[in-house]
Write an enzyme that holds these catalytic residues in place. Structure first.
Site, PDB file in Angstrom:
ATOM      1  N   PHE A  67      -0.821  10.680  -1.634  1.00  0.00           N
ATOM      2  CA  PHE A  67      -1.707  10.118  -2.187  1.00  0.00           C
ATOM      3  C   PHE A  67      -2.522   9.324  -1.528  1.00  0.00           C
ATOM      4  O   PHE A  67      -3.029   8.220  -2.468  1.00  0.00           O
ATOM      5  CB  PHE A  67      -0.549   9.420  -3.539  1.00  0.00           C
ATOM      6  CG  PHE A  67       0.566  10.069  -4.148  1.00  0.00           C
ATOM      7  CD1 PHE A  67       0.109  11.265  -4.745  1.00  0.00           C
ATOM      8  CD2 PHE A  67       1.914   9.915  -3.248  1.00  0.00           C
ATOM      9  CE1 PHE A  67       0.908  12.325  -5.619  1.00  0.00           C
ATOM     10  CE2 PHE A  67       2.561  10.919  -4.148  1.00  0.00           C
ATOM     11  CZ  PHE A  67       2.117  11.814  -4.936  1.00  0.00           C
ATOM     12  N   GLY A 110       7.526   2.865   0.567  1.00  0.00           N
ATOM     13  CA  GLY A 110       6.591   3.874  -0.229  1.00  0.00           C
ATOM     14  C   GLY A 110       6.405   4.371   1.080  1.00  0.00           C
ATOM     15  O   GLY A 110       4.764   4.376   1.072  1.00  0.00           O
ATOM     16  N   SER A 163       0.089   7.553   4.369  1.00  0.00           N
ATOM     17  CA  SER A 163       0.000   6.504   4.524  1.00  0.00           C
ATOM     18  C   SER A 163       0.626   5.968   5.716  1.00  0.00           C
ATOM     19  O   SER A 163      -0.138   5.017   6.841  1.00  0.00           O
ATOM     20  CB  SER A 163       0.057   5.754   3.475  1.00  0.00           C
ATOM     21  OG  SER A 163       1.597   5.334   3.366  1.00  0.00           O
ATOM     22  N   ASP A 166      11.485   4.110   2.182  1.00  0.00           N
ATOM     23  CA  ASP A 166      12.214   4.721   1.791  1.00  0.00           C
ATOM     24  C   ASP A 166      12.809   4.728   0.927  1.00  0.00           C
ATOM     25  O   ASP A 166      13.687   5.649   2.526  1.00  0.00           O
ATOM     26  CB  ASP A 166      10.461   5.790   1.979  1.00  0.00           C
ATOM     27  CG  ASP A 166      10.367   6.411   0.260  1.00  0.00           C
ATOM     28  OD1 ASP A 166      11.259   6.734  -0.528  1.00  0.00           O
ATOM     29  OD2 ASP A 166       8.983   6.347   0.500  1.00  0.00           O
ATOM     30  N   GLY A 181      12.126   9.914  -4.660  1.00  0.00           N
ATOM     31  CA  GLY A 181      11.046   9.516  -5.200  1.00  0.00           C
ATOM     32  C   GLY A 181      10.875   8.643  -6.500  1.00  0.00           C
ATOM     33  O   GLY A 181      11.928   7.786  -6.364  1.00  0.00           O
ATOM     34  N   SER A 204      14.565  -0.023  -1.676  1.00  0.00           N
ATOM     35  CA  SER A 204      13.712  -1.548  -1.137  1.00  0.00           C
ATOM     36  C   SER A 204      14.785  -2.950  -1.425  1.00  0.00           C
ATOM     37  O   SER A 204      14.498  -3.179  -0.530  1.00  0.00           O
ATOM     38  CB  SER A 204      12.399  -1.316  -1.591  1.00  0.00           C
ATOM     39  OG  SER A 204      11.750  -2.443  -1.380  1.00  0.00           O
ATOM     40  N   HIS A 217       6.203   2.179  -8.738  1.00  0.00           N
ATOM     41  CA  HIS A 217       5.247   1.524  -9.700  1.00  0.00           C
ATOM     42  C   HIS A 217       5.474   1.056 -10.730  1.00  0.00           C
ATOM     43  O   HIS A 217       4.524   0.705 -11.859  1.00  0.00           O
ATOM     44  CB  HIS A 217       4.148   2.119  -9.944  1.00  0.00           C
ATOM     45  CG  HIS A 217       3.385   2.269  -8.431  1.00  0.00           C
ATOM     46  ND1 HIS A 217       3.452   1.166  -6.875  1.00  0.00           N
ATOM     47  CD2 HIS A 217       2.212   3.041  -8.144  1.00  0.00           C
ATOM     48  CE1 HIS A 217       2.368   2.079  -6.029  1.00  0.00           C
ATOM     49  NE2 HIS A 217       1.931   2.665  -6.786  1.00  0.00           N
ATOM     50  N   HIS A 219      -1.094  -1.541  -2.624  1.00  0.00           N
ATOM     51  CA  HIS A 219      -1.770   0.352  -2.665  1.00  0.00           C
ATOM     52  C   HIS A 219      -1.920   0.101  -4.727  1.00  0.00           C
ATOM     53  O   HIS A 219      -1.015  -0.352  -5.156  1.00  0.00           O
ATOM     54  CB  HIS A 219      -1.372   1.602  -2.396  1.00  0.00           C
ATOM     55  CG  HIS A 219      -2.202   2.296  -2.294  1.00  0.00           C
ATOM     56  ND1 HIS A 219      -1.928   3.376  -2.931  1.00  0.00           N
ATOM     57  CD2 HIS A 219      -3.578   2.164  -2.140  1.00  0.00           C
ATOM     58  CE1 HIS A 219      -3.303   4.721  -3.101  1.00  0.00           C
ATOM     59  NE2 HIS A 219      -3.924   3.472  -2.458  1.00  0.00           N
ATOM     60  N   ASP A 220      -2.643   0.736  -5.831  1.00  0.00           N
ATOM     61  CA  ASP A 220      -2.302   0.903  -6.510  1.00  0.00           C
ATOM     62  C   ASP A 220      -2.827  -0.045  -7.576  1.00  0.00           C
ATOM     63  O   ASP A 220      -1.994  -0.268  -8.377  1.00  0.00           O
ATOM     64  CB  ASP A 220      -1.322   1.654  -7.192  1.00  0.00           C
ATOM     65  CG  ASP A 220      -0.965   3.242  -6.060  1.00  0.00           C
ATOM     66  OD1 ASP A 220      -2.374   4.347  -6.329  1.00  0.00           O
ATOM     67  OD2 ASP A 220      -0.739   3.407  -5.138  1.00  0.00           O
TER      68      ASP A 220
HETATM   69  N1  SAH Z   1       2.754   5.229   0.354  1.00  0.00           N
HETATM   70  C1  SAH Z   1       2.712   7.236   0.363  1.00  0.00           C
HETATM   71  C2  SAH Z   1       2.927   7.284  -1.228  1.00  0.00           C
HETATM   72  C3  SAH Z   1       4.503   6.805  -1.351  1.00  0.00           C
HETATM   73  S1  SAH Z   1       4.565   7.019  -3.214  1.00  0.00           S
HETATM   74  C4  SAH Z   1       1.408   8.317   0.409  1.00  0.00           C
HETATM   75  O1  SAH Z   1       0.729   7.293   1.227  1.00  0.00           O
HETATM   76  O2  SAH Z   1       1.487   9.132   0.474  1.00  0.00           O
HETATM   77  C5  SAH Z   1       5.971   5.741  -3.625  1.00  0.00           C
HETATM   78  C6  SAH Z   1       7.275   5.886  -2.077  1.00  0.00           C
HETATM   79  O3  SAH Z   1       8.027   5.243  -3.003  1.00  0.00           O
HETATM   80  C7  SAH Z   1       8.376   7.185  -3.104  1.00  0.00           C
HETATM   81  O4  SAH Z   1       8.604   8.099  -2.217  1.00  0.00           O
HETATM   82  C8  SAH Z   1       9.518   6.639  -3.814  1.00  0.00           C
HETATM   83  O5  SAH Z   1      10.110   6.719  -2.998  1.00  0.00           O
HETATM   84  C9  SAH Z   1       9.034   5.488  -2.448  1.00  0.00           C
HETATM   85  N2  SAH Z   1      10.348   4.378  -3.518  1.00  0.00           N
HETATM   86  C10 SAH Z   1      10.061   4.176  -5.228  1.00  0.00           C
HETATM   87  N3  SAH Z   1      10.636   2.618  -5.103  1.00  0.00           N
HETATM   88  C11 SAH Z   1      11.574   2.767  -4.408  1.00  0.00           C
HETATM   89  C12 SAH Z   1      12.197   1.869  -4.004  1.00  0.00           C
HETATM   90  N4  SAH Z   1      13.000   0.935  -4.871  1.00  0.00           N
HETATM   91  N5  SAH Z   1      13.181   1.811  -2.622  1.00  0.00           N
HETATM   92  C13 SAH Z   1      12.694   2.833  -1.697  1.00  0.00           C
HETATM   93  N6  SAH Z   1      11.559   3.587  -1.780  1.00  0.00           N
HETATM   94  C14 SAH Z   1      11.322   3.668  -3.166  1.00  0.00           C
HETATM   95 MG    MG Z   2      -0.077   4.543  -3.758  1.00  0.00          MG
END
Ligand code: SAH
Ligand code: MG
Length: 211
Positions: A17, A46, A52, A71, A75, A124, A144, A169-170
Site C-alpha cells: 500500500f 506493519g 514499504s 508484523d 493482516g 505489536s 489503523h 502513515h495514513d
Molecule cells: N507498510 C505496508 C502496509 C502495512 S498494512 C506497505 O507498505 O504495504 C498493515 C500491517 O499491519 C498488516 O500486515 C497487519 O498484519 C499489521 N498489523 C496490524 N495490527 C498489528 C498488530 N497489532 N501487531 C502486529 N502487526 C499488526
Molecule cells: Mg499505510
C-alpha cells in the site's frame, strides 16, 4: 540519495500500500534520521508483504544499520475476508487465516536485503512491551483502528531517540479521505506531548522529530 533503481522496481512490483512518492519520502527521512542517530536501528510497524520495507531496508543498508520489521502477518481488520482491502491469495488454506510472512520473506530475499531486514513476527503491543533499544527511525503503519493505533503510539514512541524521527502513515485530517485513528491516536498525541515536532509531509505520510 534515492533508492537504487533495482529496489525501486522491486518495491513497485511488491504487494502493498505504499505509493511511490511516499516511499521516496520515507527513504529520505530515514537517511536523515541516520545522520543524527548513527547506527541506531530503524523499526517498521506493519510490513505486510514488504513493500514499504524495501525503501526502509535500502536506507538502513546505506546507513549501515538494520531494520526491525514488526508484523504478526495475520493482516489488519481491513485485510480480512469481506473487507475492502482483502487479498484472497494471502490466505493460508490449511488454517483459513491470512499469512503474509511467506510473501514478505520472498520480497526481502529477492531484494537481497536479508542481512539488513530482521522480521519480528508478533503482536505489536507485546513486542513493544519487551523492547528496550533506542530507535533512530520509527515508521508506524500497523493496525489503523483506534485501539491498535493508540497502543502503537504508547508502546513505541517512547523508544525514539532524541533527534530521531517518527514517520506515521495514513494520516488524514479530513475524515472524507480516510480513517482518523493514525491522526487522532498517533500524530496528534505525539505533537501535543511536546516531545515531537512536525518536519515534513508527503501524501498521508507525516514525519516528526523527537526533540
Ligand atoms: N507498510 C505496508 C502496509 C502495512 S498494512 C506497505 O507498505 O504495504 C498493515 C500491517 O499491519 C498488516 O500486515 C497487519 O498484519 C499489521 N498489523 C496490524 N495490527 C498489528 C498488530 N497489532 N501487531 C502486529 N502487526 C499488526
Ligand atoms: Mg499505510
Amino acid at each position: 540519495m534515492t533508492i537504487s533503481p533495482e529496489l525501486r522496481h522491486a518495491a513497485l512490483a511488491a504487494t502493498g500500500f505504499m505509493p511511490e512518492a511516499e516511499g521516496d519520502a520515507l527513504h529520505e527521512a530515514a537517511l536523515l534520521a541516520a545522520q543524527t542517530c548513527p547506527r541506531l536501528p530503524f523499526v517498521e510497524i506493519g510490513s505486510y508483504c514488504g513493500r514499504s520495507t524495501l525503501w526502509l531496508g535500502d536506507a538502513a543498508r546505506r546507513a549501515g544499520t538494520v531494520l526491525f520489521a514488526v508484523d504478526h502477518h495475520r493482516g489488519s481488520e481491513e485485510n480480512q475476508e469481506g473487507w475492502e482491502w482483502h487479498d484472497a491469495t494471502l490466505v493460508d488454506p490449511d488454517i483459513g487465516r491470512m499469512d503474509t510472512l511467506p510473501r514478505f520473506r520472498r520480497t526481502v530475499y529477492d531484494a537481497g536485503l536479508e542481512h539488513v531486514v530482521i522480521a519480528v513476527v508478533g503482536q505489536s503491543p507485546i513486542v513493544s512491551l519487551h523492547w528496550s533499544m533506542q530507535i533512530g527511525f520509527l515508521f508506524i503503519d500497523g493496525g489503523h483502528g483506534v485501539e491498535p493505533a493508540r497502543l502503537d503510539y504508547l508502546g513505541w514512541t517512547p523508544h525514539v531517540a532524541s533527534g530521531g524521527l517518527l514517520a506515521i502513515h495514513d494520516v488524514f485530517t479530513d475524515p472524507a479521505d480516510g480513517g482518523q485513528a493514525p491522526h487522532d491516536e498517533i500524530y496528534r498525541p505525539a505533537i501535543d506531548s511536546g516531545l515531537f515536532e512536525p518536519i515534513s509531509a508527503c501524501g498521508s505520510l507525516r514525519i516528526l522529530r523527537r526533540i
